[in-house]
Design a protein around this motif. Structure first.
Motif, mmCIF file in Angstrom:
data_model
loop_
_atom_site.group_PDB
_atom_site.id
_atom_site.type_symbol
_atom_site.label_atom_id
_atom_site.label_comp_id
_atom_site.label_asym_id
_atom_site.label_seq_id
_atom_site.Cartn_x
_atom_site.Cartn_y
_atom_site.Cartn_z
ATOM 1 N N MET A 15 18.147 18.103 -2.636
ATOM 2 C CA MET A 15 16.996 18.637 -2.933
ATOM 3 C C MET A 15 16.603 18.082 -4.503
ATOM 4 O O MET A 15 17.376 17.810 -5.231
ATOM 5 N N PRO A 16 15.287 17.958 -4.737
ATOM 6 C CA PRO A 16 14.950 17.980 -6.082
ATOM 7 C C PRO A 16 14.892 19.187 -6.828
ATOM 8 O O PRO A 16 14.635 20.162 -6.306
ATOM 9 N N PHE A 17 15.993 18.980 -7.972
ATOM 10 C CA PHE A 17 16.191 20.241 -8.711
ATOM 11 C C PHE A 17 16.219 20.032 -10.193
ATOM 12 O O PHE A 17 16.305 19.017 -10.482
ATOM 13 N N ASN A 18 16.126 21.222 -10.953
ATOM 14 C CA ASN A 18 16.046 20.824 -12.403
ATOM 15 C C ASN A 18 17.194 21.691 -13.054
ATOM 16 O O ASN A 18 17.304 22.863 -12.884
ATOM 17 N N TYR A 19 18.150 21.034 -13.660
ATOM 18 C CA TYR A 19 19.380 21.473 -14.047
ATOM 19 C C TYR A 19 20.356 22.203 -13.295
ATOM 20 O O TYR A 19 21.336 21.740 -13.128
ATOM 21 N N ASN A 20 20.014 23.261 -12.500
ATOM 22 C CA ASN A 20 20.733 23.780 -11.597
ATOM 23 C C ASN A 20 20.511 23.789 -10.050
ATOM 24 O O ASN A 20 19.332 23.651 -9.985
ATOM 25 N N VAL A 21 21.274 23.347 -9.000
ATOM 26 C CA VAL A 21 20.911 23.304 -7.781
ATOM 27 C C VAL A 21 20.020 24.337 -7.047
ATOM 28 O O VAL A 21 19.492 24.253 -6.099
ATOM 29 N N ASP A 22 19.921 25.523 -7.722
ATOM 30 C CA ASP A 22 19.421 26.756 -7.230
ATOM 31 C C ASP A 22 18.108 26.770 -7.746
ATOM 32 O O ASP A 22 17.404 27.766 -7.904
ATOM 33 N N ASN A 23 17.649 25.767 -8.632
ATOM 34 C CA ASN A 23 16.251 25.695 -9.162
ATOM 35 C C ASN A 23 15.530 24.526 -8.482
ATOM 36 O O ASN A 23 15.335 23.393 -9.268
ATOM 37 N N PRO A 24 15.185 24.663 -7.463
ATOM 38 C CA PRO A 24 14.252 23.544 -6.809
ATOM 39 C C PRO A 24 12.687 23.257 -7.903
ATOM 40 O O PRO A 24 12.288 24.193 -8.058
ATOM 41 N N GLN A 25 12.855 21.913 -7.780
ATOM 42 C CA GLN A 25 11.705 21.311 -8.508
ATOM 43 C C GLN A 25 10.339 21.166 -7.746
ATOM 44 O O GLN A 25 10.721 20.250 -6.507
ATOM 45 N N GLN A 26 9.652 22.049 -7.301
ATOM 46 C CA GLN A 26 8.527 22.085 -6.346
ATOM 47 C C GLN A 26 7.032 22.272 -6.727
ATOM 48 O O GLN A 26 6.870 23.230 -7.427
ATOM 49 N N ASP A 27 6.428 20.932 -6.428
ATOM 50 C CA ASP A 27 4.950 21.099 -6.973
ATOM 51 C C ASP A 27 4.174 22.040 -5.998
ATOM 52 O O ASP A 27 4.277 21.841 -4.849
ATOM 53 N N PRO A 28 3.249 22.852 -6.755
ATOM 54 C CA PRO A 28 2.389 23.499 -5.977
ATOM 55 C C PRO A 28 1.241 22.555 -5.224
ATOM 56 O O PRO A 28 0.906 21.657 -5.926
ATOM 57 N N PRO A 29 0.817 22.902 -4.021
ATOM 58 C CA PRO A 29 -0.162 21.908 -3.316
ATOM 59 C C PRO A 29 -1.448 22.250 -4.026
ATOM 60 O O PRO A 29 -1.926 23.063 -4.145
ATOM 61 N N PRO A 30 -2.050 20.978 -4.560
ATOM 62 C CA PRO A 30 -3.369 21.034 -5.248
ATOM 63 C C PRO A 30 -4.588 21.194 -4.377
ATOM 64 O O PRO A 30 -5.353 20.183 -4.169
ATOM 65 N N ILE A 31 -4.570 22.448 -3.693
ATOM 66 C CA ILE A 31 -5.787 22.723 -2.656
ATOM 67 C C ILE A 31 -6.772 23.499 -3.105
ATOM 68 O O ILE A 31 -6.113 24.566 -4.077
ATOM 69 N N LYS A 32 -7.997 23.528 -2.643
ATOM 70 C CA LYS A 32 -8.877 24.352 -3.218
ATOM 71 C C LYS A 32 -8.648 25.842 -3.228
ATOM 72 O O LYS A 32 -8.982 26.775 -3.759
ATOM 73 N N ALA A 33 -7.788 26.244 -2.194
ATOM 74 C CA ALA A 33 -7.559 27.724 -1.836
ATOM 75 C C ALA A 33 -6.662 28.207 -3.034
ATOM 76 O O ALA A 33 -7.096 29.454 -3.412
ATOM 77 N N TYR A 34 -6.182 27.437 -3.990
ATOM 78 C CA TYR A 34 -5.361 28.114 -4.875
ATOM 79 C C TYR A 34 -6.162 27.949 -6.309
ATOM 80 O O TYR A 34 -5.400 28.294 -7.573
ATOM 81 N N PHE A 35 -7.408 27.447 -6.214
ATOM 82 C CA PHE A 35 -8.186 27.126 -7.456
ATOM 83 C C PHE A 35 -8.986 28.546 -7.667
ATOM 84 O O PHE A 35 -10.035 28.493 -7.747
ATOM 85 N N GLU A 36 -7.859 29.445 -7.947
ATOM 86 C CA GLU A 36 -8.612 30.898 -8.040
ATOM 87 C C GLU A 36 -8.445 31.164 -9.780
ATOM 88 O O GLU A 36 -7.566 30.574 -10.530
ATOM 89 N N SER A 37 -9.054 32.351 -10.344
ATOM 90 C CA SER A 37 -8.834 32.381 -11.853
ATOM 91 C C SER A 37 -7.654 32.794 -12.183
ATOM 92 O O SER A 37 -7.232 32.916 -13.282
ATOM 93 N N SER A 38 -6.651 33.604 -11.341
ATOM 94 C CA SER A 38 -5.396 33.744 -11.343
ATOM 95 C C SER A 38 -4.500 32.868 -11.847
ATOM 96 O O SER A 38 -3.193 33.079 -12.036
ATOM 97 N N THR A 39 -4.808 31.623 -11.146
ATOM 98 C CA THR A 39 -3.938 30.432 -11.019
ATOM 99 C C THR A 39 -4.310 29.295 -11.742
ATOM 100 O O THR A 39 -4.352 29.482 -13.238
ATOM 101 N N PHE A 40 -4.652 28.157 -11.272
ATOM 102 C CA PHE A 40 -4.839 27.161 -11.819
ATOM 103 C C PHE A 40 -5.942 26.984 -13.156
ATOM 104 O O PHE A 40 -5.632 26.736 -14.180
ATOM 105 N N PRO A 41 -7.134 27.613 -12.718
ATOM 106 C CA PRO A 41 -8.298 27.669 -13.883
ATOM 107 C C PRO A 41 -8.208 28.896 -14.572
ATOM 108 O O PRO A 41 -9.091 29.625 -14.743
ATOM 109 N N ASN A 42 -7.190 29.396 -14.889
ATOM 110 C CA ASN A 42 -6.743 30.813 -15.624
ATOM 111 C C ASN A 42 -7.831 30.916 -16.652
ATOM 112 O O ASN A 42 -7.484 30.003 -17.681
ATOM 113 N N PRO A 43 -8.518 31.726 -16.767
ATOM 114 C CA PRO A 43 -9.436 31.732 -17.904
ATOM 115 C C PRO A 43 -8.688 32.174 -19.532
ATOM 116 O O PRO A 43 -9.023 31.564 -20.679
ATOM 117 N N ILE A 44 -7.641 32.913 -19.312
ATOM 118 C CA ILE A 44 -6.997 33.127 -20.854
ATOM 119 C C ILE A 44 -6.255 32.038 -20.991
ATOM 120 O O ILE A 44 -6.158 31.606 -22.297
#
Ligand SMILES: [Fe+2]
Length: 152
Positions: A15-44
């Motif tokens: 699997m794609p991992f970063n440093y340790n085999v229990d650390n998968p490198q996983q990109d979040p899907p860039p879909i509209k449902a996740y573009f809420e203020s608590s995630t991608f466009p976080n105002p803070i």
């Protein structure tokens, strides 16, 4: 993402991992449902990045590196102290990392450590790293230097 993470984890070292085999490198899907203020466009996060980097900062990378719960075959491992910028870069701040925890961090499940000085001054750059850019250990800070930093 949780079910995908389990599928990745089942692939072990394939699997794609970063440093340790229990650390998968996983990109979040860039879909509209996740573009809420608590995630991608976080105002803070936007206020901080704008304040530090100037108006209209550019978002250039979005990925996840999750420390998975242990399995029978893989016990939890501590991710080595590393610089996220394991390449030549200017000394003034040019980028920021914004981490969004997917679960609540506690002393029991661990949390992300931040080591001051891994990206600036005498404790930064190629000379303090174990391996070259792109290697599995790239960005890892040499142990002798970490011991010096622990004293600070
Ligand atoms: Fe990192």
């Amino acid at each position: 993402m949780t079910s995908d993470a389990r599928k990745l984890q089942a692939r072990g070292k394939d699997m794609p991992f970063n440093y340790n085999v229990d650390n998968p490198q996983q990109d979040p899907p860039p879909i509209k449902a996740y573009f809420e203020s608590s995630t991608f466009p976080n105002p803070i996060a936007t206020q901080i990045t704008t304040g530090m980097l100037g108006p209209r900062p550019k978002w250039t990378f979005c990925s996840g590196n999750s420390a998975m719960p242990p399995t029978v075959d893989v016990q939890p491992q501590r991710q080595p102290v590393h610089a996220d910028a394991d390449f030549a870069h200017p000394s003034p701040p040019f980028a920021l990392v914004v981490n969004l925890p997917l679960i609540t961090f506690t002393p029991e499940n661990g949390s992300t450590e931040v080591w001051l000085g891994t990206h600036t001054g005498e404790m930064s750059g190629f000379k303090v790293q174990e391996e070259a850019h792109g290697e599995r250990a790239s960005g890892c800070i040499q142990e002798a230097l970490l011991e010096q930093r622990r004293q600070v």
